[in-house]
Design an enzyme around this catalytic site. Structure first.
Site, PDB file in Angstrom:
ATOM      1  N   ASN A  60     -26.460 -49.320   1.357  1.00 30.10           N
ATOM      2  CA  ASN A  60     -26.722 -48.172   2.097  1.00 30.10           C
ATOM      3  C   ASN A  60     -27.157 -47.411   1.368  1.00 30.10           C
ATOM      4  O   ASN A  60     -27.954 -46.721   2.230  1.00 30.10           O
ATOM      5  CB  ASN A  60     -25.315 -47.071   1.927  1.00 30.10           C
ATOM      6  CG  ASN A  60     -25.076 -46.743   0.238  1.00 30.10           C
ATOM      7  OD1 ASN A  60     -25.669 -47.489  -0.540  1.00 30.10           O
ATOM      8  ND2 ASN A  60     -24.548 -45.206   0.624  1.00 30.10           N
ATOM      9  N   TYR A  61     -28.355 -47.558   0.070  1.00 29.70           N
ATOM     10  CA  TYR A  61     -29.427 -46.322  -0.546  1.00 29.70           C
ATOM     11  C   TYR A  61     -30.714 -47.599  -0.317  1.00 29.70           C
ATOM     12  O   TYR A  61     -30.353 -48.606  -1.290  1.00 29.70           O
ATOM     13  CB  TYR A  61     -29.389 -45.913  -1.549  1.00 29.70           C
ATOM     14  CG  TYR A  61     -29.914 -45.236  -2.200  1.00 29.70           C
ATOM     15  CD1 TYR A  61     -29.997 -43.911  -1.527  1.00 29.70           C
ATOM     16  CD2 TYR A  61     -30.230 -44.979  -3.739  1.00 29.70           C
ATOM     17  CE1 TYR A  61     -31.863 -43.182  -2.208  1.00 29.70           C
ATOM     18  CE2 TYR A  61     -30.906 -44.186  -4.040  1.00 29.70           C
ATOM     19  CZ  TYR A  61     -31.466 -42.973  -2.502  1.00 29.70           C
ATOM     20  OH  TYR A  61     -32.554 -41.764  -3.000  1.00 29.70           O
ATOM     21  N   ASN A  93     -11.277 -13.679 -19.142  1.00 34.60           N
ATOM     22  CA  ASN A  93     -11.734 -12.886 -19.843  1.00 34.60           C
ATOM     23  C   ASN A  93     -13.107 -14.262 -20.699  1.00 34.60           C
ATOM     24  O   ASN A  93     -13.784 -14.059 -21.019  1.00 34.60           O
ATOM     25  CB  ASN A  93     -11.797 -12.503 -20.385  1.00 34.60           C
ATOM     26  CG  ASN A  93     -11.245 -11.642 -20.445  1.00 34.60           C
ATOM     27  OD1 ASN A  93     -11.334 -10.470 -19.507  1.00 34.60           O
ATOM     28  ND2 ASN A  93      -9.627 -10.809 -20.254  1.00 34.60           N
ATOM     29  N   GLY A 126      -5.444  -0.212 -20.373  1.00 33.59           N
ATOM     30  CA  GLY A 126      -5.027   0.860 -20.548  1.00 33.59           C
ATOM     31  C   GLY A 126      -3.749   1.535 -20.629  1.00 33.59           C
ATOM     32  O   GLY A 126      -2.685   0.497 -20.089  1.00 33.59           O
ATOM     33  N   ASN A 154      -1.767  -0.605 -17.967  1.00 32.54           N
ATOM     34  CA  ASN A 154      -2.565  -1.387 -16.438  1.00 32.54           C
ATOM     35  C   ASN A 154      -3.023  -1.866 -16.189  1.00 32.54           C
ATOM     36  O   ASN A 154      -3.384  -2.678 -16.860  1.00 32.54           O
ATOM     37  CB  ASN A 154      -3.834  -0.222 -16.264  1.00 32.54           C
ATOM     38  CG  ASN A 154      -4.240   0.533 -15.142  1.00 32.54           C
ATOM     39  OD1 ASN A 154      -3.719  -0.025 -14.048  1.00 32.54           O
ATOM     40  ND2 ASN A 154      -5.968   0.464 -15.698  1.00 32.54           N
ATOM     41  N   ARG A 191     -18.059 -12.948 -22.684  1.00 33.30           N
ATOM     42  CA  ARG A 191     -16.531 -13.903 -23.558  1.00 33.30           C
ATOM     43  C   ARG A 191     -16.463 -15.337 -22.861  1.00 33.30           C
ATOM     44  O   ARG A 191     -15.878 -16.077 -23.559  1.00 33.30           O
ATOM     45  CB  ARG A 191     -15.562 -13.152 -23.766  1.00 33.30           C
ATOM     46  CG  ARG A 191     -15.761 -12.051 -24.985  1.00 33.30           C
ATOM     47  CD  ARG A 191     -14.303 -11.361 -25.273  1.00 33.30           C
ATOM     48  NE  ARG A 191     -13.511 -10.750 -23.953  1.00 33.30           N
ATOM     49  CZ  ARG A 191     -12.754 -10.376 -24.231  1.00 33.30           C
ATOM     50  NH1 ARG A 191     -12.513 -10.543 -24.353  1.00 33.30           N
ATOM     51  NH2 ARG A 191     -12.821  -9.466 -22.828  1.00 33.30           N
ATOM     52  N   GLU A 250      -6.942   4.935 -22.254  1.00 34.27           N
ATOM     53  CA  GLU A 250      -7.557   3.313 -22.628  1.00 34.27           C
ATOM     54  C   GLU A 250      -7.256   3.678 -23.997  1.00 34.27           C
ATOM     55  O   GLU A 250      -7.439   4.347 -24.540  1.00 34.27           O
ATOM     56  CB  GLU A 250      -8.644   3.931 -22.382  1.00 34.27           C
ATOM     57  CG  GLU A 250      -9.357   3.258 -20.760  1.00 34.27           C
ATOM     58  CD  GLU A 250      -9.160   2.549 -19.995  1.00 34.27           C
ATOM     59  OE1 GLU A 250      -8.895   0.608 -20.499  1.00 34.27           O
ATOM     60  OE2 GLU A 250      -7.427   2.094 -19.146  1.00 34.27           O
ATOM     61  N   LEU A 275     -13.874  -5.408  -7.749  1.00 35.76           N
ATOM     62  CA  LEU A 275     -15.015  -5.805  -8.846  1.00 35.76           C
ATOM     63  C   LEU A 275     -15.369  -7.102  -9.064  1.00 35.76           C
ATOM     64  O   LEU A 275     -14.956  -7.510  -9.929  1.00 35.76           O
ATOM     65  CB  LEU A 275     -14.721  -4.575  -9.625  1.00 35.76           C
ATOM     66  CG  LEU A 275     -13.381  -3.087  -9.057  1.00 35.76           C
ATOM     67  CD1 LEU A 275     -13.452  -2.210 -10.905  1.00 35.76           C
ATOM     68  CD2 LEU A 275     -15.302  -2.600  -8.592  1.00 35.76           C
ATOM     69  N   ALA A 276     -17.182  -7.205  -9.690  1.00 36.35           N
ATOM     70  CA  ALA A 276     -17.031  -8.287  -9.830  1.00 36.35           C
ATOM     71  C   ALA A 276     -18.361  -8.477 -10.647  1.00 36.35           C
ATOM     72  O   ALA A 276     -18.925  -9.664 -10.704  1.00 36.35           O
ATOM     73  CB  ALA A 276     -17.189  -9.524  -9.030  1.00 36.35           C
TER      74      ALA A 276
END
Ligand code: UD1
Ligand code: CA
Length: 454
Positions: free
Chosen positions: A372-373, A230, A144, A173, A18, A158, A11-12
């Site tokens: 080099n550039y 978070n 939870g 949980n 936050r 919850e 789950l993303a």
């Protein structure tokens, strides 16, 4: 566990408000790797064959990272954020395929370990329909609560919906859950949104399973295993935990870290035996240091391969594409990028070596610059074995210095130098006898401009 098929749903889809960042939360990094990559790699290491990632609308960058880390990953978009169960159901077409176990993990929980996922799945093999990772947090606010009755897990409540006594429960949980493939869809589809937040809670799976006469169990783990990110503060704390683990692993593998707390590693940093890392060294992604090499203080390495017994720094910067052969010496204030430096070569002071190859035992003097550039394109410089580049030379690429050639200091080399040739490309020195004395005698010089006295 090997003989049971498994689908992981990551789950993303969270907004990660936050974090106060323009970047999706799961793309923030710990130890040089995104939160999502940590999770996906743990899932892959746990032997999970198929992975579905649930992303929010417009989060193509998250999908791209998921595919980069594990090519077979399927991404599903959850168009509205209506809770964890709703998010899992976004991957319905994947859930419909017959698998033995379904593991739901969060993209913002980067310390989940393969062994922990195996422990979580074990009860399913023994017939349970739901297994929940539980932990006892130092601060239980917001989690939870696991409601246990008669020794059995009966529900997860919850915090917003919990009674005062339920709120006092210490066992919480962790969010990660395993569901038996045979029952997962039936359980998930029965989950409603009759709660304070009007969300579809995945946690309701426990009560529903019991209602269906199926078993739900809790598997207890350490808080660190289920540590979620978070905020930027939590990201920084997690970084500290990750660094501590990486340093410990390096020390255990025989690396000498003189002051471990000052060395910053990436998850993929590979350090050989008897490598010495002096204080204050930073490793970006994709660095390999072979046995016996020394990285002196204040060096920064990124995408570099350091050969056996090489010496780097102090104050060296190795950028992506750097390959140092055995015994190479890179000294102070030297930057190397996209360059192979062969065994025994030395670039000891104040140089830039980019888009180049330096042959074995060549000596690149202080202040040498590979130009080099040209403002539009990058060009290569090739320096042959045993060549000697005098100090303060500019090698204007594309250019080749042959093996054993000698470039006089202060040269601006714009054309190839054949092997064993001597090249001097600088203004001729002019000497005027006694002119300095005459100059000093001139009134305007010395006192007025503050030149040192004779
Ligand atoms: C959740 C658990 C809680 C547990 C805690 C552990 C539920 C209802 N609650 O709470 O029991 O203690 O994790 O950290 O499951 N997500 C989506 N889409 C959504 C909602 C969430 O993809 O619609 C994702 C989030 O991006 C996040 C994960 O699911 O990765 C958890 O969501 P979050 O809102 O953080 O859940 P919590 O309220 O912390
Ligand atoms: Ca959370």
């Amino acid at each position: 566990m090997k003989d049971r098929s498994c689908l992981a749903v990551v789950l993303a889809a969270g907004e990660g408000t936050r974090m106060r960042s323009a970047r999706p939360k799961v793309l923030h990094q710990i130890a040089g790797r995104s939160l999502l990559a940590h999770v996906l790699m743990a899932v892959a290491e746990a032997g999970v064959a198929t992975t579905a990632v649930v992303i929010g609308p417009g989060q193509e960058t998250v999908a791209a990272e998921a595919k980069l880390v594990s090519a077979g990953t399927e991404c599903f978009v959850q168009n509205e954020r209506r809770g964890t169960a709703h998010a899992v159901l976004a991957a319905k077409s994947a859930l419909k395929r017959k698998v033995d176990d379904i593991v739901v993990v969060y993209g913002d929980t980067p310390f989940i370990r393969p062994a922990t996922l195996a422990r979580l799945r074990a009860p399913l093999a023994a017939g349970a329909a739901v297994a929940v990772l539980a932990f006892r947090p130092r601060d239980p606010t917001g989690y939870g609560k696991l409601i246990v009755a008669g020794g059995e897990l009966v529900a997860i409540r919850e915090e917003a919906d919990a009674s005062a006594s339920e709120r006092a429960v210490a066992l919480c949980n962790g969010g990660i859950m395993a569901l038996a493939g045979a029952h997962a869809l039936a359980i998930l589809q029965r989950i409603g949104d009759r709660n304070r937040k009007r969300e579809f809670y995945l946690t309701d799976a426990v009560e529903i399973a019991r209602d269906m006469n199926l078993e739900a169990v809790a598997v207890e783990v350490e808080e660190d295993d289920v540590r979620g990110i978070n905020t930027k503060s939590q990201l920084a704390e997690a970084e500290a935990v990750a660094q501590e683990r990486l340093r410990r692993a390096a020390l255990d593998a025989g690396v000498t870290l003189v002051a471990p707390e000052t060395v910053f590693l990436s998850s993929d940093t590979r350090l050989g035996r008897d490598v010495v890392i002096e204080p204050y060294v930073v490793f970006g992604r994709n660095v390999i240091v072979e046995d016996g090499a020394v990285i002196h203080s204040f060096s920064h390495l990124d995408g570099a391969h350091v050969g056996k017994g090489a010496s780097v720094g102090p104050f060296a910067r190795l950028r992506p594409g750097t390959r140092l052969g055995e015994g190479v010496r890179i000294g102070n204030f030297v930057e190397v990028k996209e360059a192979a430096i062969e065994a025994g070569a030395k670039v000891n002071h104040l140089s830039y070596v980019g888009d180049a190859s330096v042959g074995a035992n060549a000596n690149v003097g202080a202040g040498t610059i590979t130009c080099n550039y040209d403002g539009r394109e990058k060009h290569r410089t090739v320096i042959g074995a045993k060549a000697f580049i005098g100090s303060n030379s500019a090698l204007v690429a594309p250019v080749e210095i042959g093996a054993g050639a000698y470039v006089g200091s202060g040269s601006v080399i714009t054309e190839n130098v054949p092997a064993n040739a001597l090249a001097l490309a600088r203004g001729r020195q002019v000497v005027k006898e006694g002119a300095a004395t005459r100059l000093r005698a001139l009134k305007s010089i010395g006192k007025k401009k503050g030149h040192p006295r004779d």
